[in-house]
Design a protein around this motif. Structure first.
Motif, PDB file in Angstrom:
ATOM      1  N   SER A 190       3.604  18.504  34.768  1.00  0.00           N
ATOM      2  CA  SER A 190       3.629  17.150  35.799  1.00  0.00           C
ATOM      3  C   SER A 190       4.691  17.085  36.507  1.00  0.00           C
ATOM      4  O   SER A 190       4.763  16.413  37.661  1.00  0.00           O
ATOM      5  CB  SER A 190       3.633  16.021  34.644  1.00  0.00           C
ATOM      6  OG  SER A 190       4.745  15.861  34.088  1.00  0.00           O
ATOM      7  N   MET A 191       5.923  17.712  36.061  1.00  0.00           N
ATOM      8  CA  MET A 191       7.082  17.741  37.225  1.00  0.00           C
ATOM      9  C   MET A 191       6.770  18.604  38.389  1.00  0.00           C
ATOM     10  O   MET A 191       7.707  18.192  39.391  1.00  0.00           O
ATOM     11  CB  MET A 191       8.404  18.152  36.418  1.00  0.00           C
ATOM     12  CG  MET A 191       8.878  17.160  35.249  1.00  0.00           C
ATOM     13  SD  MET A 191      10.322  17.724  34.417  1.00  0.00           S
ATOM     14  CE  MET A 191      10.422  19.358  34.509  1.00  0.00           C
ATOM     15  N   SER A 192       5.863  19.447  38.491  1.00  0.00           N
ATOM     16  CA  SER A 192       5.939  20.137  39.494  1.00  0.00           C
ATOM     17  C   SER A 192       4.468  19.530  40.294  1.00  0.00           C
ATOM     18  O   SER A 192       3.833  20.548  41.133  1.00  0.00           O
ATOM     19  CB  SER A 192       5.695  21.574  39.168  1.00  0.00           C
ATOM     20  OG  SER A 192       4.585  21.851  38.412  1.00  0.00           O
ATOM     21  N   THR A 193       4.283  18.527  40.214  1.00  0.00           N
ATOM     22  CA  THR A 193       2.887  18.096  41.133  1.00  0.00           C
ATOM     23  C   THR A 193       3.109  17.559  42.327  1.00  0.00           C
ATOM     24  O   THR A 193       2.068  17.371  43.267  1.00  0.00           O
ATOM     25  CB  THR A 193       2.577  16.398  40.166  1.00  0.00           C
ATOM     26  OG1 THR A 193       3.587  15.589  40.013  1.00  0.00           O
ATOM     27  CG2 THR A 193       2.134  17.056  38.715  1.00  0.00           C
ATOM     28  N   TYR A 194       4.382  17.676  42.985  1.00  0.00           N
ATOM     29  CA  TYR A 194       4.542  17.385  44.271  1.00  0.00           C
ATOM     30  C   TYR A 194       4.184  18.500  45.045  1.00  0.00           C
ATOM     31  O   TYR A 194       4.487  19.901  44.814  1.00  0.00           O
ATOM     32  CB  TYR A 194       6.166  17.063  44.609  1.00  0.00           C
ATOM     33  CG  TYR A 194       6.744  15.877  44.296  1.00  0.00           C
ATOM     34  CD1 TYR A 194       5.941  14.737  45.038  1.00  0.00           C
ATOM     35  CD2 TYR A 194       7.621  15.730  43.148  1.00  0.00           C
ATOM     36  CE1 TYR A 194       6.505  13.463  44.393  1.00  0.00           C
ATOM     37  CE2 TYR A 194       8.098  14.546  42.934  1.00  0.00           C
ATOM     38  CZ  TYR A 194       7.481  13.320  43.382  1.00  0.00           C
ATOM     39  OH  TYR A 194       8.097  11.947  42.998  1.00  0.00           O
ATOM     40  N   ILE A 207       5.265  19.877  25.826  1.00  0.00           N
ATOM     41  CA  ILE A 207       6.496  20.460  26.676  1.00  0.00           C
ATOM     42  C   ILE A 207       5.740  21.090  28.230  1.00  0.00           C
ATOM     43  O   ILE A 207       6.172  20.747  29.093  1.00  0.00           O
ATOM     44  CB  ILE A 207       7.331  21.435  25.905  1.00  0.00           C
ATOM     45  CG1 ILE A 207       7.966  20.875  24.893  1.00  0.00           C
ATOM     46  CG2 ILE A 207       7.934  22.268  26.786  1.00  0.00           C
ATOM     47  CD1 ILE A 207       8.780  21.463  24.005  1.00  0.00           C
ATOM     48  N   ILE A 208       4.703  21.859  27.723  1.00  0.00           N
ATOM     49  CA  ILE A 208       4.072  22.562  28.653  1.00  0.00           C
ATOM     50  C   ILE A 208       3.429  21.600  30.091  1.00  0.00           C
ATOM     51  O   ILE A 208       3.592  21.477  30.999  1.00  0.00           O
ATOM     52  CB  ILE A 208       2.867  23.656  28.659  1.00  0.00           C
ATOM     53  CG1 ILE A 208       3.541  24.608  27.674  1.00  0.00           C
ATOM     54  CG2 ILE A 208       2.148  23.809  29.441  1.00  0.00           C
ATOM     55  CD1 ILE A 208       2.639  25.761  27.075  1.00  0.00           C
ATOM     56  N   ALA A 244       2.246  23.447  17.697  1.00  0.00           N
ATOM     57  CA  ALA A 244       1.257  23.599  19.036  1.00  0.00           C
ATOM     58  C   ALA A 244       1.329  22.548  19.765  1.00  0.00           C
ATOM     59  O   ALA A 244       1.323  22.600  20.747  1.00  0.00           O
ATOM     60  CB  ALA A 244      -0.063  24.056  18.438  1.00  0.00           C
ATOM     61  N   SER A 245       1.311  21.396  19.201  1.00  0.00           N
ATOM     62  CA  SER A 245       1.224  20.054  19.992  1.00  0.00           C
ATOM     63  C   SER A 245       2.466  19.824  20.646  1.00  0.00           C
ATOM     64  O   SER A 245       2.534  19.430  21.698  1.00  0.00           O
ATOM     65  CB  SER A 245       0.761  19.026  18.829  1.00  0.00           C
ATOM     66  OG  SER A 245       1.582  18.619  18.257  1.00  0.00           O
TER      67      SER A 245
END
Length: 122
Positions: free
Chosen positions: A61-65, A55-56, A49-50
């Motif tokens: 965080s990669m789609s923060t733009y 991964i999530i 689960a961790s």
């Protein structure tokens, strides 16, 4: 699926250890425990689960733009139609798709381009 396979390999390690290239594995006849412990499955589920949470979090965080280029210049520009940033979006999309500059540089150009003049409602 990989985590499930690793779980099963660890769960049946006592049966599979003879397949591993370990020096002189001696078969050991251990008495069957009266009560099985759930310690290993609980730790494995928490670890899995961790791992999924990490991964999530990475994907988020990669789609923060707030501004991201689309697959083509036309798709990129059409994303900003009806907003007050069409000029800035056109500059941004041209920077990414036609000039091929790095995303950080194009984002800086986008942020420094002034907003379009808002039309007054009559």
């Amino acid at each position: 699926m990989l985590l499930a396979n690793i779980f099963l390999l660890c769960w049946h390690y006592d049966r599979l250890k003879f397949l591993l290239p370990i020096k002189d594995p001696q078969p050991v006849n251990l008495p069957k425990p009266i009560k099985y412990s759930n310690k290993f499955p609980i730790k494995f589920v928490l670890g899995s689960a961790s791992a999924v949470a990490v991964i999530i979090a990475g994907v988020i965080s990669m789609s923060t733009y707030a501004v991201m280029p689309e697959n083509s210049n036309g798709d990129c520009i059409s994303r900003y139609e009806g907003t007050n940033r069409t000029t800035a979006a056109a500059e941004f999309c041209d920077c990414v798709h036609n000039k091929g500059l790095p995303l950080d540089t194009c984002l800086e150009i986008y942020e420094n381009t002034p907003d379009d003049v808002a039309t007054t409602n009559k």
